[in-house]
Design an enzyme around this catalytic site. Structure first.
Site: not given
Ligand code: FAD
Length: 579
Positions: A14, A17-18, A119, A220, A239, A241, A251, A254, A285, A352, A394, A399-400
């Protein structure tokens, strides 16, 4: 509650992505959708994402999807599949506007448009200078995405099973028919029968000691899929970071460097000028983390042990820091008692992000081999998946973007598949494997402790398989993992209860972590070159002749088997990577 459930589409996870997948699947008329999550949805790690989501909106300066695609491919050291990267860079623009229309409270420019900042690795005109591409909501971008998507999923009548821990995929004749999950509150096993299953279970950063990742990121589903014969793609590319808080790994986005922060060594030198003369502190990175390790190794680290570096924000206006980077400013004040407005912040690289994961094609269908054979009924998206847009490294904010672009595609394609398919039978012994996993740790001899084994795993992975690697360090780690796996068979539990048995969950998660570490280390030992985040001191050059290919690692008895998959090269021929 009945323990046998049936939904057209089941989503595991959740996070961003989910939830994006669930929403899209639920919008297909007549398709029932359930999300199964070991966490309450808004506790998913997406909520910790800080700096931004990259899309070439061009709100601050000229920008184009084509430039974004190129940066992603070059950033990935040409291991990126170029068809996926091009589609991604175009689609993410629309996906960000979609989030805006759902009500996500982005930071704004004075003209009302979504604010954007610089970024790492994001450039204008194919590398000429840094470009403002990251759309952000202060340094709480992931939090806002997660809250927005959760609200929308509720509106779209998605059913949630929270604090349900998936332990197995139901595979029949090579086809996926759902999952088995353990209910934390009762200790009961449930079967979720599905026409289509979407895996969106996030990363595995807890294989390392110093990490930005939450405790629950234990890989998992990368382990469960692997145990069911599905290979893992490119796990050697992990990666690290550059900017974690010293010793803690928490974190610092960046986005701080995007706002002008500078990395300095013990001499006060802005050392990135030597490593990446054009974009300096905003290099990708992998380059920055390597440069930091080299500075420390050559004696220019800070402090009595010379083992960290500094992030300098002191020249940035205090109100910009407070307004655009409020959370990381607080983290630094609270955890290190350092005020970034006035003082240099001690930082060190922190584990990361997994570039590798469950292999999929561009339509998010899981594939089982180098010939792209599709596993019917099984989809994957987000950090757990490998499409691969991130290749060997990446770029920040991608990623987002990946979550919303590929989460959306997973939801759409899985729902379409489910609308055509019928429910297949689920075998009678479907719970046996999960039950045996639980029984094994519960009734184990207790000669070993989970916390101790996990600590040894994390420390040795940190020493032997993080930023720099050699044949010697990786072979050592292969032997250590073998020994740890053996000792894992000796754990036992003090808590024999059925309700909220978190000791049991931690033991099962350790088993998954060990598989993830095994995938990474074997693939890293096998790949005799340096590319992106995979840096072999004994093979320091990138070797396109022999290694411009994806790794696929399979579980094979007690060992592993390695195969390959070609990289999809488009119009960008691999070139040396200079920044
Ligand atoms: C501190 C931090 C800051 C970041 N900042 C940025 C950023 O600014 N920009 C950017 O692009 N990226 C950023 N990233 C990376 C990005 O946030 C993650 O890669 C991304 O959020 C992962 O999303 P996901 O949906 O794949 O998984 P997650 O959000 O991690 O969600 C995983 C879900 O899977 C569920 N799950 C896992 N295992 C099981 C199981 N066995 N059974 C049931 N459910 C399970 C969990 O309950 C959870 O709901 C950051 C990452 C971190 C750690």
């Amino acid at each position: 509650m009945s323990r046998a459930h049936r939904y057209d589409v089941v989503v595991v996870g959740a996070g961003g992505a989910g939830l994006m997948a669930a929403r899209y699947a639920a919008q297909q008329p007549g398709v029932s959708v359930a999300v199964i999550s070991k966490l309450y949805p808004t506790r998913s790690h997406t909520g910790a994402a800080q700096g931004g989501v990259g899309a070439a909106l061009g709100n601050v300066s000229e920008d184009h999807a084509e430039w974004h695609a190129f940066d992603t491919i070059k950033g990935g050291d040409y291991l990126t599949d170029q068809d996926a990267a091009e589609m991604f860079a175009h689609d993410v623009i629309d996906a960000v506007y979609e989030l805006e229309h759902m009500g996500l409270p982005f930071s704004r420019l004075p003209n009302g448009k979504i604010a954007q900042r610089k970024f790492g690795g994001h450039t204008r005109d194919f590398g000429k200078s840094a470009v403002e591409r990251a759309c952000y909501a202060a340094d709480r971008t992931g939090h806002m995405i997660l809250q927005t998507l959760y609200q929308q999923s509720i509106k779209d009548n998605v059913t949630f099973f929270n604090e349900f821990h998936v332990l197995d995929l139901v595979m029949v004749g090579g086809e996926c028919r759902g999952v088995v999950a353990y209910e934390l509150a009762t200790g009961e096993l449930h079967t979720f029968q599905a026409k289509a299953t979407i895996i969106a279970a996030g990363g595995n950063g807890r294989i390392f000691k110093v990490t930005s990742n939450a405790h629950t990121l234990t890989g998992d589903l990368m382990s469960i899929a692997y145990r069911r014969g599905i290979p893992i793609e490119d796990p050697e590319f992990y990666q690290i970071h550059p900017t974690g808080l010293y010793k803690l790994g928490v974190l610092l986005t960046e986005g701080a460097r995007g706002e002008g922060a500078i990395l300095r060594n013990a001499d006060g030198e802005r050392f990135m000028e030597r490593y990446a003369p054009t974009i300096k502190d905003l290099a990708p990175r992998d380059l920055v983390s390597r440069a930091m390790y080299l500075e420390i190794r050559e004696g220019r680290g800070c402090g009595p042990n010379k083992d960290y570096l500094h992030l300098d924000l002191t020249h940035i206006d205090a109100h910009i820091i407070e307004e655009r980077l409020p959370d990381i400013t607080e983290f630094s004040r609270i955890y290190l008692a350092v005020d970034p407005v006035k003082e240099l912040v001690p930082i060190q690289p922190t584990a990361h992000y997994a570039m590798g994961g469950i292999p999929t094609n561009i339509d998010t269908e899981v594939i089982s081999d180098g010939a792209n054979t599709v596993v019917p009924g099984l989809y994957a998206a987000g950090e757990v998946a490998c499409v691969s847009i991130h290749g060997a490294n990446r770029l920040g904010t991608n990623s987002l973007g990946d979550l919303i672009v590929f989460g959306r595609r997973a939801g759409m394609f899985a729902a379409r598949y489910a609308a055509e398919a019928s429910f297949g039978n689920v075998p009678r012994d479907v719970l046996d494997y999960s039950r045996s996993l639980i029984d094994k740790v519960k009734s184990g001899p207790g000669r070993e402790k989970v916390a101790k084994l996990r600590q040894e795993l994390q420390e040795t992975m940190q020493d032997n398989a993080s930023v720099f690697r050699t044949e010697e360090s990786l072979s050592r780690q292969v032997a250590i993992l073998k020994e740890l796996k053996g000792r894992y068979g000796q754990v036992g539990l003090e808590d024999q209860g059925e309700r909220f048995n978190t000791e049991l969950i931690e033991a099962l998660e350790l088993g998954f972590l060990l598989d993830n570490a095994e995938q990474l280390v074997h693939a890293a030992l096998n790949r005799q070159e340096s590319r992106g985040a995979h840096s072999r001191e004994d093979f320091p050059e990138r070797d396109d002749q022999n290694w411009l290919k994806h790794t696929l690692i399979y579980q094979d008895g007690d060992g592993v088997r390695i195969g390959y998959k070609p990289v999809n090269i488009g119009k960008y021929e691999p070139k040396p990577r200079v920044y």
